[in-house]
Design a protein around this motif. Structure first.
Motif, mmCIF file in Angstrom:
data_model
loop_
_atom_site.group_PDB
_atom_site.id
_atom_site.type_symbol
_atom_site.label_atom_id
_atom_site.label_comp_id
_atom_site.label_asym_id
_atom_site.label_seq_id
_atom_site.Cartn_x
_atom_site.Cartn_y
_atom_site.Cartn_z
ATOM 1 N N VAL A 43 -2.127 -2.833 -2.925
ATOM 2 C CA VAL A 43 -0.879 -2.079 -2.768
ATOM 3 C C VAL A 43 0.314 -3.020 -2.821
ATOM 4 O O VAL A 43 1.309 -2.765 -3.533
ATOM 5 C CB VAL A 43 -0.889 -1.278 -1.447
ATOM 6 C CG1 VAL A 43 0.498 -0.706 -1.170
ATOM 7 C CG2 VAL A 43 -1.915 -0.162 -1.502
ATOM 8 N N LYS A 44 0.239 -4.111 -2.077
ATOM 9 C CA LYS A 44 1.368 -5.057 -2.019
ATOM 10 C C LYS A 44 1.639 -5.694 -3.383
ATOM 11 O O LYS A 44 2.791 -6.003 -3.713
ATOM 12 C CB LYS A 44 1.093 -6.140 -0.984
ATOM 13 C CG LYS A 44 1.052 -5.656 0.459
ATOM 14 C CD LYS A 44 2.439 -5.233 0.961
ATOM 15 C CE LYS A 44 3.332 -6.411 1.217
ATOM 16 N NZ LYS A 44 4.636 -6.000 1.816
ATOM 17 N N LYS A 45 0.609 -5.884 -4.178
ATOM 18 C CA LYS A 45 0.795 -6.489 -5.494
ATOM 19 C C LYS A 45 1.694 -5.631 -6.370
ATOM 20 O O LYS A 45 2.541 -6.143 -7.107
ATOM 21 C CB LYS A 45 -0.556 -6.708 -6.157
ATOM 22 C CG LYS A 45 -0.464 -7.331 -7.550
ATOM 23 C CD LYS A 45 -1.842 -7.628 -8.106
ATOM 24 C CE LYS A 45 -1.775 -8.235 -9.505
ATOM 25 N NZ LYS A 45 -3.132 -8.575 -10.016
ATOM 26 N N TYR A 46 1.521 -4.313 -6.288
ATOM 27 C CA TYR A 46 2.277 -3.424 -7.175
ATOM 28 C C TYR A 46 3.471 -2.755 -6.488
ATOM 29 O O TYR A 46 4.274 -2.114 -7.161
ATOM 30 C CB TYR A 46 1.336 -2.384 -7.789
ATOM 31 C CG TYR A 46 0.423 -3.027 -8.800
ATOM 32 C CD1 TYR A 46 0.865 -3.297 -10.083
ATOM 33 C CD2 TYR A 46 -0.868 -3.428 -8.447
ATOM 34 C CE1 TYR A 46 0.042 -3.929 -11.009
ATOM 35 C CE2 TYR A 46 -1.696 -4.059 -9.369
ATOM 36 C CZ TYR A 46 -1.236 -4.306 -10.642
ATOM 37 O OH TYR A 46 -2.046 -4.951 -11.559
ATOM 38 N N ASP A 47 3.573 -2.924 -5.183
ATOM 39 C CA ASP A 47 4.793 -2.530 -4.468
ATOM 40 C C ASP A 47 5.024 -3.556 -3.362
ATOM 41 O O ASP A 47 4.667 -3.328 -2.205
ATOM 42 C CB ASP A 47 4.680 -1.128 -3.876
ATOM 43 C CG ASP A 47 6.006 -0.651 -3.273
ATOM 44 O OD1 ASP A 47 6.971 -1.441 -3.237
ATOM 45 O OD2 ASP A 47 6.075 0.516 -2.832
ATOM 46 N N PRO A 48 5.621 -4.712 -3.704
ATOM 47 C CA PRO A 48 5.795 -5.788 -2.726
ATOM 48 C C PRO A 48 6.589 -5.376 -1.493
ATOM 49 O O PRO A 48 6.418 -5.976 -0.422
ATOM 50 C CB PRO A 48 6.547 -6.871 -3.521
ATOM 51 C CG PRO A 48 6.191 -6.598 -4.950
ATOM 52 C CD PRO A 48 6.082 -5.103 -5.045
ATOM 53 N N GLU A 49 7.430 -4.359 -1.618
ATOM 54 C CA GLU A 49 8.207 -3.899 -0.471
ATOM 55 C C GLU A 49 7.542 -2.728 0.249
ATOM 56 O O GLU A 49 8.099 -2.192 1.199
ATOM 57 C CB GLU A 49 9.614 -3.495 -0.930
ATOM 58 C CG GLU A 49 10.415 -4.671 -1.492
ATOM 59 C CD GLU A 49 11.814 -4.262 -1.898
ATOM 60 O OE1 GLU A 49 12.158 -3.075 -1.773
ATOM 61 O OE2 GLU A 49 12.566 -5.150 -2.359
ATOM 62 N N GLY A 50 6.352 -2.343 -0.194
ATOM 63 C CA GLY A 50 5.609 -1.280 0.471
ATOM 64 C C GLY A 50 4.887 -1.801 1.704
ATOM 65 O O GLY A 50 4.696 -3.014 1.882
ATOM 66 N N HIS A 51 4.472 -0.881 2.557
ATOM 67 C CA HIS A 51 3.837 -1.243 3.823
ATOM 68 C C HIS A 51 2.512 -0.491 3.982
ATOM 69 O O HIS A 51 2.489 0.638 4.488
ATOM 70 C CB HIS A 51 4.760 -0.911 4.993
ATOM 71 C CG HIS A 51 6.088 -1.581 4.928
ATOM 72 N ND1 HIS A 51 6.293 -2.896 5.278
ATOM 73 C CD2 HIS A 51 7.295 -1.116 4.517
ATOM 74 C CE1 HIS A 51 7.563 -3.214 5.111
ATOM 75 N NE2 HIS A 51 8.195 -2.153 4.649
ATOM 76 N N MET A 85 11.613 3.451 4.334
ATOM 77 C CA MET A 85 10.498 2.572 3.952
ATOM 78 C C MET A 85 9.449 3.341 3.173
ATOM 79 O O MET A 85 9.276 4.551 3.352
ATOM 80 C CB MET A 85 9.860 1.970 5.209
ATOM 81 C CG MET A 85 10.764 1.042 5.992
ATOM 82 S SD MET A 85 9.969 0.436 7.512
ATOM 83 C CE MET A 85 9.954 1.911 8.528
ATOM 84 N N ARG A 86 8.731 2.625 2.324
ATOM 85 C CA ARG A 86 7.575 3.182 1.635
ATOM 86 C C ARG A 86 6.322 2.712 2.366
ATOM 87 O O ARG A 86 5.983 1.526 2.351
ATOM 88 C CB ARG A 86 7.547 2.748 0.167
ATOM 89 C CG ARG A 86 8.649 3.377 -0.676
ATOM 90 C CD ARG A 86 8.498 3.050 -2.157
ATOM 91 N NE ARG A 86 8.549 1.609 -2.407
ATOM 92 C CZ ARG A 86 9.669 0.909 -2.520
ATOM 93 N NH1 ARG A 86 10.855 1.502 -2.379
ATOM 94 N NH2 ARG A 86 9.622 -0.398 -2.769
ATOM 95 N N ILE A 87 5.656 3.643 3.000
ATOM 96 C CA ILE A 87 4.457 3.363 3.779
ATOM 97 C C ILE A 87 3.249 3.895 3.012
ATOM 98 O O ILE A 87 3.307 4.971 2.410
ATOM 99 C CB ILE A 87 4.548 4.018 5.167
ATOM 100 C CG1 ILE A 87 5.719 3.406 5.963
ATOM 101 C CG2 ILE A 87 3.245 3.884 5.944
ATOM 102 C CD1 ILE A 87 6.049 4.139 7.238
ATOM 103 N N TYR A 88 2.177 3.114 2.999
ATOM 104 C CA TYR A 88 0.951 3.519 2.302
ATOM 105 C C TYR A 88 -0.195 3.598 3.319
ATOM 106 O O TYR A 88 -0.835 2.598 3.628
ATOM 107 C CB TYR A 88 0.604 2.524 1.192
ATOM 108 C CG TYR A 88 1.595 2.517 0.057
ATOM 109 C CD1 TYR A 88 1.410 3.325 -1.061
ATOM 110 C CD2 TYR A 88 2.729 1.712 0.110
ATOM 111 C CE1 TYR A 88 2.337 3.326 -2.102
ATOM 112 C CE2 TYR A 88 3.664 1.707 -0.923
ATOM 113 C CZ TYR A 88 3.450 2.513 -2.024
ATOM 114 O OH TYR A 88 4.367 2.521 -3.051
ATOM 115 N N PRO A 89 -0.450 4.768 3.887
ATOM 116 C CA PRO A 89 -1.546 4.891 4.855
ATOM 117 C C PRO A 89 -2.901 4.787 4.167
ATOM 118 O O PRO A 89 -3.147 5.445 3.148
ATOM 119 C CB PRO A 89 -1.330 6.287 5.445
ATOM 120 C CG PRO A 89 -0.583 7.038 4.391
ATOM 121 C CD PRO A 89 0.256 6.034 3.670
ATOM 122 N N ILE A 90 -3.754 3.941 4.693
ATOM 123 C CA ILE A 90 -5.113 3.769 4.178
ATOM 124 C C ILE A 90 -6.070 4.267 5.252
ATOM 125 O O ILE A 90 -6.065 3.768 6.383
ATOM 126 C CB ILE A 90 -5.405 2.295 3.837
ATOM 127 C CG1 ILE A 90 -4.430 1.801 2.759
ATOM 128 C CG2 ILE A 90 -6.845 2.122 3.384
ATOM 129 C CD1 ILE A 90 -4.503 0.303 2.507
#
Length: 430
Positions: A356-364, A187-192
């Motif tokens: 984030v979701k707009k430019y990587d819809p499969e990102g988390h 998975m591609r995870i994006y920690p904020i």
């Protein structure tokens, strides 16, 4: 949306900034003026009126305000630091200040990730808006600051203490260490970042009786200090789960199909790295100093300890240090900064998630707490709630934490362009 010219500018600006050596060696030794003048010129070309202020010669900070379309909305601070940590050229594959782009589309240089790439995104976004004739809803205060890699004395602390008027109306801020791609379980995870542990750098001192090294020494400062340092190094700190870390573990557990278990993070795979350092306080001995000759028992011994404190963990930290040092070793704060926490259910956090979701819809996108700290600590003194959001797309073989401050720091060109698109979308819709 960032235009095509902006997508080229973000790369060019990152290269240019890397080529301006802004190494910060601490102790007041640094020079951010060249990068500050560069940023100020780019902002002025976009029609802004940047202000350059210094606490000391060459320790330059740049602040510019862009008025939003909604005067009733609170302003948003977007800040990035201009200084970088030292880089030894002999250790690098390329010159660390070359800004070289290789055949694989990697842009090399000190600061590529931490954080001249983000500085370039800020500049490119502002200039894109000027060309397109658009403005964000909220007023945006752009700040490019000095001295983040040391004490912030010449940067954000100076700005917060001496130039608070430049940040009037700002209620929230975004900066480094969040929004990058972290790969775990396919998975591609994006920690904020919605929190930071506090900084607690300590000085420990022990005093004994000086004497000849050949004689019995029951009152030995070195022995006293060494015993305390060993106790600190071996101490197991208890769990202290803050709301942000609880939210992080809960969301990461759901992504990995396991139940949240704060005592055992193995079910989170690689993503355990995002939270394991923030579940408790910590203290790492880092410096030892004592003696000047092998046959002389010294009267004094000294150590330094890098302590980090979770939000709400100050009392526990201080009581524990009293216990571990014992009656023979004194400790004091050499440098202290507050822990931070920010709501993860705010409209601003939701806007970061959405971008984030707009430019990587499969990102988390998920919340997390930083184990270290940023300039957000200083701006919090002005009542500004801080988030870590400097978006960046990274491939699986990359490690954000390994490359920031590491040898051969580099960033994918396409990763910068992704970051600009995401940051631009967030700032326009926050």
């Amino acid at each position: 949306m960032a235009d095509g010219r902006a997508l080229e500018e973000v790369v060019a600006f990152t290269r240019d900034l890397i080529r301006i050596d802004t190494t910060n060696r601490g102790g007041g030794e640094g020079n951010e003026r060249g990068a500050a003048e560069y940023a100020a010129a780019k902002l002025a070309e976009a029609g802004l009126e940047p202000v350059v202020v210094e606490k000391a010669p060459n320790r330059s900070n740049v602040v510019a305000r862009l008025e939003g379309t909604d005067p009733s909305a609170p302003a948003l601070l977007v800040h990035g630091h201009l200084d970088v940590v030292p880089a030894e050229a002999a250790d690098w594959t390329v010159d660390p200040f070359s800004g070289e782009i290789d055949d694989d589309g990697m842009l090399w240089g000190r600061g590529a990730i931490d954080m001249k790439g983000m500085d370039a995104m800020m500049l490119a976004a502002a200039r894109s808006w000027a060309r397109e004739g658009v403005r964000p809803r909220r007023s945006i205060v752009f700040a490019f600051v000095a001295d983040e890699e040391a004490s912030a004395e010449y940067g954000s602390r100076f700005l917060a203490e001496q130039h608070a008027d430049l940040f009037a109306g700002c209620t929230e801020g975004v900066s480094e260490s969040g929004g990058f791609t972290f790969h775990s379980g396919g998975m591609r995870i994006y920690p904020i970042a919605a929190g930071e542990r506090g900084t607690a750098w300590l000085e420990l001192t022990a005093r004994g009786r000086a004497g000849h090294g050949s004689k019995k020494s029951p009152d030995n400062a070195v022995v006293k200090l060494a015993a305390a340092v060993a106790r600190i190094g071996a101490h197991e700190w208890p769990l202290r789960v803050t709301p942000v870390v609880e939210a992080a573990v809960t969301e990461l557990a759901a992504l990995h199909g396991v139940e949240p278990d704060f005592a055992d993070l193995s079910g989170l795979g690689e993503a355990a790295q995002l939270v394991e350092a923030t579940l408790r306080n910590s203290a790492n001995p880092t410096v030892l100093e004592a003696g000047y000759k092998v046959n002389v028992v010294p009267e004094h011994a000294r150590a330094e300890v890098d302590g980090r404190v979770v939000p709400g963990g100050d009392a526990e930290f201080e009581a524990t240090m009293d216990e571990l040092c014992g009656p023979d070793v004194a400790w004091r704060y050499a440098h202290r900064d507050r822990p931070l926490t920010a709501p993860v259910d705010s409209p601003t956090f939701a806007a970061m998630r959405a971008a984030v979701k707009k430019y990587d819809p499969e990102g988390h996108p998920v919340p997390f707490c930083m184990s270290g700290g940023t300039d957000a600590k200083q701006f919090s003194r002005l009542g500004i709630t801080g988030y870590g959001f400097s978006p960046l797309a990274l491939p699986p073989e990359f490690g954000y934490g390994k490359l920031a401050h590491g040898v051969d720091e580099r960033v994918p060109v396409e990763g910068l362009r992704f970051g600009l698109r995401v940051l631009d979308d967030f700032l326009l819709n926050a």
